[in-house]
Design a protein around this motif. Structure first.
Motif, PDB file in Angstrom:
ATOM      1  N   VAL A 248       0.851  -1.188   0.000  1.00  0.00           N
ATOM      2  CA  VAL A 248       0.000   0.000   0.000  1.00  0.00           C
ATOM      3  C   VAL A 248       0.886   1.238   0.000  1.00  0.00           C
ATOM      4  O   VAL A 248       1.679   1.437   0.933  1.00  0.00           O
ATOM      5  CB  VAL A 248      -0.927   0.025   1.242  1.00  0.00           C
ATOM      6  N   GLU A 249       0.766   2.031  -1.038  1.00  0.00           N
ATOM      7  CA  GLU A 249       1.525   3.293  -1.119  1.00  0.00           C
ATOM      8  C   GLU A 249       3.006   3.075  -0.849  1.00  0.00           C
ATOM      9  O   GLU A 249       3.659   3.815  -0.119  1.00  0.00           O
ATOM     10  CB  GLU A 249       0.928   4.324  -0.150  1.00  0.00           C
ATOM     11  N   GLY A 250       3.529   1.985  -1.424  1.00  0.00           N
ATOM     12  CA  GLY A 250       4.958   1.703  -1.346  1.00  0.00           C
ATOM     13  C   GLY A 250       5.422   0.971  -0.110  1.00  0.00           C
ATOM     14  O   GLY A 250       6.625   0.684   0.028  1.00  0.00           O
TER      15      GLY A 250
ATOM     16  N   ARG B 121      -6.709   4.706   6.351  1.00  0.00           N
ATOM     17  CA  ARG B 121      -6.684   5.797   5.385  1.00  0.00           C
ATOM     18  C   ARG B 121      -7.527   5.434   4.178  1.00  0.00           C
ATOM     19  O   ARG B 121      -7.762   4.258   3.889  1.00  0.00           O
ATOM     20  CB  ARG B 121      -5.239   6.096   4.943  1.00  0.00           C
TER      21      ARG B 121
ATOM     22  N   ILE C  56      -8.051   4.622   0.569  1.00  0.00           N
ATOM     23  CA  ILE C  56      -7.229   4.173  -0.552  1.00  0.00           C
ATOM     24  C   ILE C  56      -8.094   3.736  -1.735  1.00  0.00           C
ATOM     25  O   ILE C  56      -7.659   2.963  -2.584  1.00  0.00           O
ATOM     26  CB  ILE C  56      -6.287   3.027  -0.129  1.00  0.00           C
TER      27      ILE C  56
ATOM     28  N   GLN D 203      -6.942   2.960  -5.566  1.00  0.00           N
ATOM     29  CA  GLN D 203      -5.535   2.588  -5.626  1.00  0.00           C
ATOM     30  C   GLN D 203      -5.374   1.102  -5.946  1.00  0.00           C
ATOM     31  O   GLN D 203      -6.260   0.285  -5.683  1.00  0.00           O
ATOM     32  CB  GLN D 203      -4.838   2.907  -4.303  1.00  0.00           C
TER      33      GLN D 203
END
Length: 315
Positions: free
Chosen positions: A234-236, A269, A271, A274
């Motif tokens: 998730v997000e890197g 959060r 997402i 994504q």
């Protein structure tokens, strides 16, 4: 790693840009499992010794999907996943052959002359059970005969773990039976699913366990319905989580298509939209229907605690 999409007959431009001495592993390599890795590593090692590029020649879509034959239930490694695994193994060039009805009619000789020799492949490395050409009439020994004097052929023997031959079919069966540990052992890496986070019914948030609902990006082999300890990119960052894959029988009846819901531990959060990559680390339990929402909530909490313990111990 450079990816080159090719089709038969090879356009002159493709030949001009890519022909040259190179070593190539040939195969479908769905799963890039430990048996496939033995073939690919042999190609990489030989290429490095000779100072030439290491290539892989694979086929897309899966021939069984195109021909509507056999036991094709989806991919173990869709193309993007395969690209990432091959790049990590040191492959320099990935040739993705467009497998269509026309290509399926190609004779073994036409494939060798028109593609492999045209690209100046010095040595082709294949597994013992490699088949090619119309109706799979070409095998590893025929490949050797067709390349005689122009292309060497190395045939890699079966790769076994504890006396068991590693194969894509055995991995599919293990996944579908809920034997995730066995599937991952044969793969040599965790089985992955990838998809985009979409809007769901948001029921998880109302009971204290918000989930990311995935729409898978490709046709995957679907593992057994149930609850899994997972890691999600998730997000890197790789985050711990628990995934329910199934039809949510506590809330609905008559549904057959599974949903994929990931609850990320210690994460809250937004997402939506994504892309998420999910590694299946451990199978916790089968999916079941609960007599009450309260019992479901208690079980979800227990599953989350179990997943946390498993993931902490596997780091």
């Amino acid at each position: 790693m450079k990816t080159v999409n090719i089709s038969h007959p090879l356009p002159a431009g493709i030949i001009a840009e890519n022909a040259g001495p190179q070593i190539a592993a040939l195969g479908q390599f769905d799963g890039v499992h430990q048996g496939h890795q033995s073939v690919i590593r042999s190609a990489v090692k030989l290429a490095q010794a000779k100072g030439v590029p290491a290539a892989v020649v694979t086929f897309h879509p899966h021939p069984k999907d195109v021909m509507k034959k056999g036991n094709y239930e989806g991919n173990l490694t869709p193309l993007q996943e395969k690209q990432e695994l091959l790049a990590a193994m040191g492959v320099d060039i990935l040739y993705v052959v467009d497998f269509n009805e026309s290509f399926s009619q190609l004779s073994p000789k036409a494939f060798v002359d028109g593609m492999l020799l045209a690209l100046e492949i010095q040595t082709a490395i294949v597994g013992f059970d490699f088949r090619f050409g119309h109706k799979g009439e070409g095998d590893a020994e025929m490949l050797r005969a067709l390349g005689a004097g122009k292309m060497n052929v190395e045939i890699i023997p079966p790769f076994e773990l504890e006396g068991q031959k590693v194969s894509s079919s055995s991995i599919r069966k293990a996944l579908q039976a809920g034997e995730l540990a066995e599937a991952n052992r044969l793969l040599g890496h965790a089985y992955r699913l990838r998809g985009v986070v979409i809007d769901g019914d948001k029921r998880g948030r109302t009971i204290g366990f918000p989930t990311a609902n995935l729409r898978l990006e490709d046709k995957y082999v679907v593992p057994a319905k149930g609850v899994y300890a997972v890691r999600s990119l998730v997000e890197g960052a790789w985050l711990s989580g628990v995934m329910n894959m199934g039809v949510k029988p506590t809330f609905q009846d008559g549904v057959t298509a599974p949903s994929y819901e990931v609850h990320l531990l210690d994460f809250d959060r937004d997402i939506y939209g994504q892309n998420l990559t999910v590694e299946l680390i451990s199978y916790i339990r089968p999916e079941r229907k609960f007599p009450s929402i309260q019992e479901l909530i208690a079980q979800i909490q227990a599953d989350a605690d179990t997943a946390r313990r498993i993931l902490e111990s596997s780091k």
